[in-house]
Design a protein around this motif. Structure first.
Motif, PDB file in Angstrom:
ATOM      1  N   GLU A 121     -47.260   3.585  56.160  1.00  0.00           N
ATOM      2  CA  GLU A 121     -46.256   3.262  57.186  1.00  0.00           C
ATOM      3  C   GLU A 121     -45.914   1.772  57.185  1.00  0.00           C
ATOM      4  OE1 GLU A 121     -44.334   5.280  58.492  1.00  0.00           O
ATOM      5  OE2 GLU A 121     -45.305   7.058  59.287  1.00  0.00           O
ATOM      6  N   GLU A 122     -46.902   0.929  56.864  1.00  0.00           N
ATOM      7  CA  GLU A 122     -46.597  -0.508  56.734  1.00  0.00           C
ATOM      8  C   GLU A 122     -45.471  -0.692  55.721  1.00  0.00           C
ATOM      9  OE1 GLU A 122     -47.510  -3.107  58.322  1.00  0.00           O
ATOM     10  OE2 GLU A 122     -49.267  -2.426  59.456  1.00  0.00           O
ATOM     11  N   LEU A 123     -45.607   0.002  54.601  1.00  0.00           N
ATOM     12  CA  LEU A 123     -44.588  -0.098  53.545  1.00  0.00           C
ATOM     13  C   LEU A 123     -43.293   0.576  53.981  1.00  0.00           C
ATOM     14  CD1 LEU A 123     -46.801   0.738  50.432  1.00  0.00           C
ATOM     15  CD2 LEU A 123     -45.704  -1.449  50.935  1.00  0.00           C
ATOM     16  N   ASN A 124     -43.414   1.699  54.694  1.00  0.00           N
ATOM     17  CA  ASN A 124     -42.205   2.409  55.144  1.00  0.00           C
ATOM     18  C   ASN A 124     -41.364   1.515  56.038  1.00  0.00           C
ATOM     19  OD1 ASN A 124     -43.071   4.722  53.832  1.00  0.00           O
ATOM     20  ND2 ASN A 124     -44.030   5.596  55.651  1.00  0.00           N
ATOM     21  N   TYR A 125     -42.026   0.924  57.063  1.00  0.00           N
ATOM     22  CA  TYR A 125     -41.276   0.096  58.015  1.00  0.00           C
ATOM     23  C   TYR A 125     -40.745  -1.163  57.338  1.00  0.00           C
ATOM     24  CZ  TYR A 125     -42.270   2.848  62.186  1.00  0.00           C
ATOM     25  OH  TYR A 125     -42.291   3.840  63.139  1.00  0.00           O
ATOM     26  N   ALA A 126     -41.591  -1.785  56.485  1.00  0.00           N
ATOM     27  CA  ALA A 126     -41.190  -3.067  55.901  1.00  0.00           C
ATOM     28  C   ALA A 126     -40.211  -2.901  54.751  1.00  0.00           C
ATOM     29  CB  ALA A 126     -42.430  -3.811  55.420  1.00  0.00           C
ATOM     30  N   LYS A 127     -40.336  -1.793  54.019  1.00  0.00           N
ATOM     31  CA  LYS A 127     -39.523  -1.677  52.794  1.00  0.00           C
ATOM     32  C   LYS A 127     -38.710  -0.391  52.743  1.00  0.00           C
ATOM     33  CE  LYS A 127     -42.353  -4.658  49.958  1.00  0.00           C
ATOM     34  NZ  LYS A 127     -43.428  -4.701  48.983  1.00  0.00           N
ATOM     35  N   ARG A 128     -39.414   0.757  52.764  1.00  0.00           N
ATOM     36  CA  ARG A 128     -38.692   2.013  52.490  1.00  0.00           C
ATOM     37  C   ARG A 128     -37.634   2.311  53.538  1.00  0.00           C
ATOM     38  NH1 ARG A 128     -44.395   4.307  51.658  1.00  0.00           N
ATOM     39  NH2 ARG A 128     -44.823   3.765  49.497  1.00  0.00           N
ATOM     40  N   MET A 129     -37.898   1.921  54.809  1.00  0.00           N
ATOM     41  CA  MET A 129     -36.921   2.200  55.873  1.00  0.00           C
ATOM     42  C   MET A 129     -36.113   0.950  56.226  1.00  0.00           C
ATOM     43  SD  MET A 129     -39.731   4.309  58.096  1.00  0.00           S
ATOM     44  CE  MET A 129     -39.088   3.887  59.681  1.00  0.00           C
ATOM     45  N   SER A 130     -36.267  -0.085  55.423  1.00  0.00           N
ATOM     46  CA  SER A 130     -35.640  -1.365  55.789  1.00  0.00           C
ATOM     47  C   SER A 130     -34.285  -1.541  55.118  1.00  0.00           C
ATOM     48  CB  SER A 130     -36.546  -2.520  55.372  1.00  0.00           C
ATOM     49  OG  SER A 130     -36.400  -2.724  53.984  1.00  0.00           O
ATOM     50  N   ARG A 131     -33.593  -2.604  55.513  1.00  0.00           N
ATOM     51  CA  ARG A 131     -32.269  -2.885  54.950  1.00  0.00           C
ATOM     52  C   ARG A 131     -32.356  -3.113  53.448  1.00  0.00           C
ATOM     53  NH1 ARG A 131     -28.722  -6.838  57.989  1.00  0.00           N
ATOM     54  NH2 ARG A 131     -28.306  -4.893  59.016  1.00  0.00           N
ATOM     55  N   HIS A 150     -37.003  -8.601  54.148  1.00  0.00           N
ATOM     56  CA  HIS A 150     -37.233  -7.238  54.610  1.00  0.00           C
ATOM     57  C   HIS A 150     -36.591  -7.057  55.980  1.00  0.00           C
ATOM     58  CE1 HIS A 150     -41.000  -6.876  51.862  1.00  0.00           C
ATOM     59  NE2 HIS A 150     -39.865  -6.723  51.216  1.00  0.00           N
ATOM     60  N   ALA A 151     -35.315  -7.306  56.095  1.00  0.00           N
ATOM     61  CA  ALA A 151     -34.641  -7.164  57.392  1.00  0.00           C
ATOM     62  C   ALA A 151     -34.626  -5.707  57.813  1.00  0.00           C
ATOM     63  CB  ALA A 151     -33.212  -7.682  57.255  1.00  0.00           C
ATOM     64  N   ASP A 152     -34.664  -5.485  59.159  1.00  0.00           N
ATOM     65  CA  ASP A 152     -34.605  -4.119  59.670  1.00  0.00           C
ATOM     66  C   ASP A 152     -33.315  -3.456  59.202  1.00  0.00           C
ATOM     67  OD1 ASP A 152     -36.957  -4.480  60.943  1.00  0.00           O
ATOM     68  OD2 ASP A 152     -36.111  -4.614  62.968  1.00  0.00           O
ATOM     69  N   GLY A 153     -33.420  -2.200  58.784  1.00  0.00           N
ATOM     70  CA  GLY A 153     -32.229  -1.422  58.437  1.00  0.00           C
ATOM     71  C   GLY A 153     -31.845  -0.524  59.600  1.00  0.00           C
ATOM     72  N   GLN A 154     -30.865   0.341  59.381  1.00  0.00           N
ATOM     73  CA  GLN A 154     -30.402   1.248  60.442  1.00  0.00           C
ATOM     74  C   GLN A 154     -31.525   2.164  60.920  1.00  0.00           C
ATOM     75  OE1 GLN A 154     -27.111   1.062  61.712  1.00  0.00           O
ATOM     76  NE2 GLN A 154     -28.151   2.197  63.311  1.00  0.00           N
ATOM     77  N   TRP A 155     -32.346   2.632  59.977  1.00  0.00           N
ATOM     78  CA  TRP A 155     -33.423   3.573  60.330  1.00  0.00           C
ATOM     79  C   TRP A 155     -34.387   2.916  61.316  1.00  0.00           C
ATOM     80  CZ3 TRP A 155     -36.400   6.932  56.150  1.00  0.00           C
ATOM     81  CH2 TRP A 155     -37.172   7.886  56.811  1.00  0.00           C
ATOM     82  N   VAL A 156     -34.902   1.736  60.965  1.00  0.00           N
ATOM     83  CA  VAL A 156     -35.854   1.049  61.843  1.00  0.00           C
ATOM     84  C   VAL A 156     -35.192   0.749  63.196  1.00  0.00           C
ATOM     85  CG1 VAL A 156     -37.258  -1.039  62.111  1.00  0.00           C
ATOM     86  CG2 VAL A 156     -37.180   0.118  59.904  1.00  0.00           C
ATOM     87  N   THR A 157     -33.916   0.372  63.157  1.00  0.00           N
ATOM     88  CA  THR A 157     -33.179   0.080  64.392  1.00  0.00           C
ATOM     89  C   THR A 157     -33.054   1.329  65.264  1.00  0.00           C
ATOM     90  OG1 THR A 157     -31.966  -1.562  63.120  1.00  0.00           O
ATOM     91  CG2 THR A 157     -31.019  -0.928  65.246  1.00  0.00           C
ATOM     92  N   ASP A 158     -32.756   2.463  64.656  1.00  0.00           N
ATOM     93  CA  ASP A 158     -32.607   3.713  65.415  1.00  0.00           C
ATOM     94  C   ASP A 158     -33.919   4.167  66.060  1.00  0.00           C
ATOM     95  OD1 ASP A 158     -29.911   3.942  64.954  1.00  0.00           O
ATOM     96  OD2 ASP A 158     -30.103   5.268  63.219  1.00  0.00           O
ATOM     97  N   LEU A 159     -35.036   3.682  65.540  1.00  0.00           N
ATOM     98  CA  LEU A 159     -36.340   4.087  66.088  1.00  0.00           C
ATOM     99  C   LEU A 159     -36.787   3.201  67.244  1.00  0.00           C
ATOM    100  CD1 LEU A 159     -38.393   4.999  62.895  1.00  0.00           C
ATOM    101  CD2 LEU A 159     -37.532   6.545  64.644  1.00  0.00           C
ATOM    102  N   LYS A 160     -36.078   2.085  67.479  1.00  0.00           N
ATOM    103  CA  LYS A 160     -36.552   1.118  68.491  1.00  0.00           C
ATOM    104  C   LYS A 160     -36.781   1.759  69.865  1.00  0.00           C
ATOM    105  CE  LYS A 160     -36.404  -2.928  66.138  1.00  0.00           C
ATOM    106  NZ  LYS A 160     -35.659  -3.909  65.423  1.00  0.00           N
ATOM    107  N   PRO A 161     -35.862   2.633  70.368  1.00  0.00           N
ATOM    108  CA  PRO A 161     -36.104   3.219  71.703  1.00  0.00           C
ATOM    109  C   PRO A 161     -37.403   4.006  71.797  1.00  0.00           C
ATOM    110  CG  PRO A 161     -34.022   4.038  70.750  1.00  0.00           C
ATOM    111  CD  PRO A 161     -34.601   3.080  69.768  1.00  0.00           C
TER     112      PRO A 161
END
Ligand code: IYR
Length: 275
Positions: A121-131, A150-161
């Protein structure tokens, strides 16, 4: 024997329908062809009772929430067995029952699962799901030159709530983890491969029945589908290569201070169209 190539141009990717063994010298169904058909006479309920039960069941299920904070209280003896038996009642393509449910209560094994999931998940949030990763797919050559962040992408942004994070304390705190594996195929007693038609939707239906059973008995679960953890968790749990992890459910009672996001569901008008 010549090596078989995928016949439908899928390039060897997983599909709903496996290649049949068309060049076998004989075709015998996996379940005997002369299987008798017997009468099915479930209890007949009156219309008003059917209506009342549909309301009651909706109310029960409307109260289900995905919970991320668990109490360590143990699950009463026999409950997990009943939940898995219930999931095992699910319909499946050609009655292939393409599922294995791995129940983990041992603290060391929960910890080992947590370590693997958190690492991925560290890799998912930082890379695989990132911009970086999302843009990389669209425009790899430009990005390799101008962007290594490793800027946040749409996926990470959509999970913020939902306030999800790569750290997963619930994987060691929940009293049980229920891992649902999908068998893409199996073997018949004569050693031939047994096709598992529609194994994906079969396991998805079984997962729904399992979540409903958990809700009905008064426990809670976290519906999680860990990204990129399949091979490592399959090895850790000694599952064979025909099985794939589809779902990881921490199950138990909610922590007394558990919170859930204040979100609502679509209305009936939004989800139902009568024609
Ligand atoms: N698997 C990650 C991210 C995640 C993705 C979705 I889509 C969710 O609905 C929730 C989480 C995690 O478990 O944190």
């Amino acid at each position: 024997k010549k090596e078989k190539l995928p016949r439908n141009g899928s390039g060897g990717k997983e599909r709903d329908f496996p290649d049949d063994e068309g060049d076998e010298p004989y075709l015998v169904p996996a379940i005997p062809e002369d299987t008798p058909h017997v009468p099915y006479k479930p209890l007949k309920r009156a219309d008003d009772e059917v209506l009342q039960r549909s309301r009651d069941y909706y109310q029960l299920m409307a109260n289900r929430r995905t919970v991320r904070f668990f109490s360590p209280e143990p699950i009463p003896e026999g409950v997990l067995e009943n939940l898995v038996k219930t999931a095992g009642t699910s319909p499946s393509g050609a009655h292939t029952e393409p599922w294995t449910y791995v129940v983990v209560q041992n603290p060391e094994m929960k910890e080992a699962i947590r370590n693997i999931v958190e690492e991925e998940e560290e890799l998912n949030y930082a890379k695989r799901m990132s911009r970086q990763c999302q843009d990389f797919n669209a425009c790899w050559w430009l990005l390799t030159i101008v962007c290594v962040s490793h800027a946040d992408g749409q996926w990470v942004t959509d999970l913020k709530p939902f306030a999800t994070k790569p750290t997963k304390p619930y994987l060691s705190e929940a009293p049980a983890l229920l891992l649902v594996f999908r068998q893409a195929y199996s073997w018949r007693p004569d050693g031939r491969k047994r096709m598992h038609y529609y194994s994906e939707i079969s396991v998805a239906i079984a997962a729904g029945i399992l979540l409903a059973a958990i809700q009905y008995c008064g426990l809670v679960a976290l519906t999680s589908t860990p990204l990129n953890c399949n091979a490592r968790l399959r090895d850790l749990l000694s599952r064979p290569s025909n099985e794939r992890l589809e779902l990881l459910l921490p199950v138990g009672r909610p922590h007394k201070e558990a919170t859930v996001p204040d979100i609502s569901r679509k209305s009936l008008e939004e989800i139902m169209i009568k024609v």
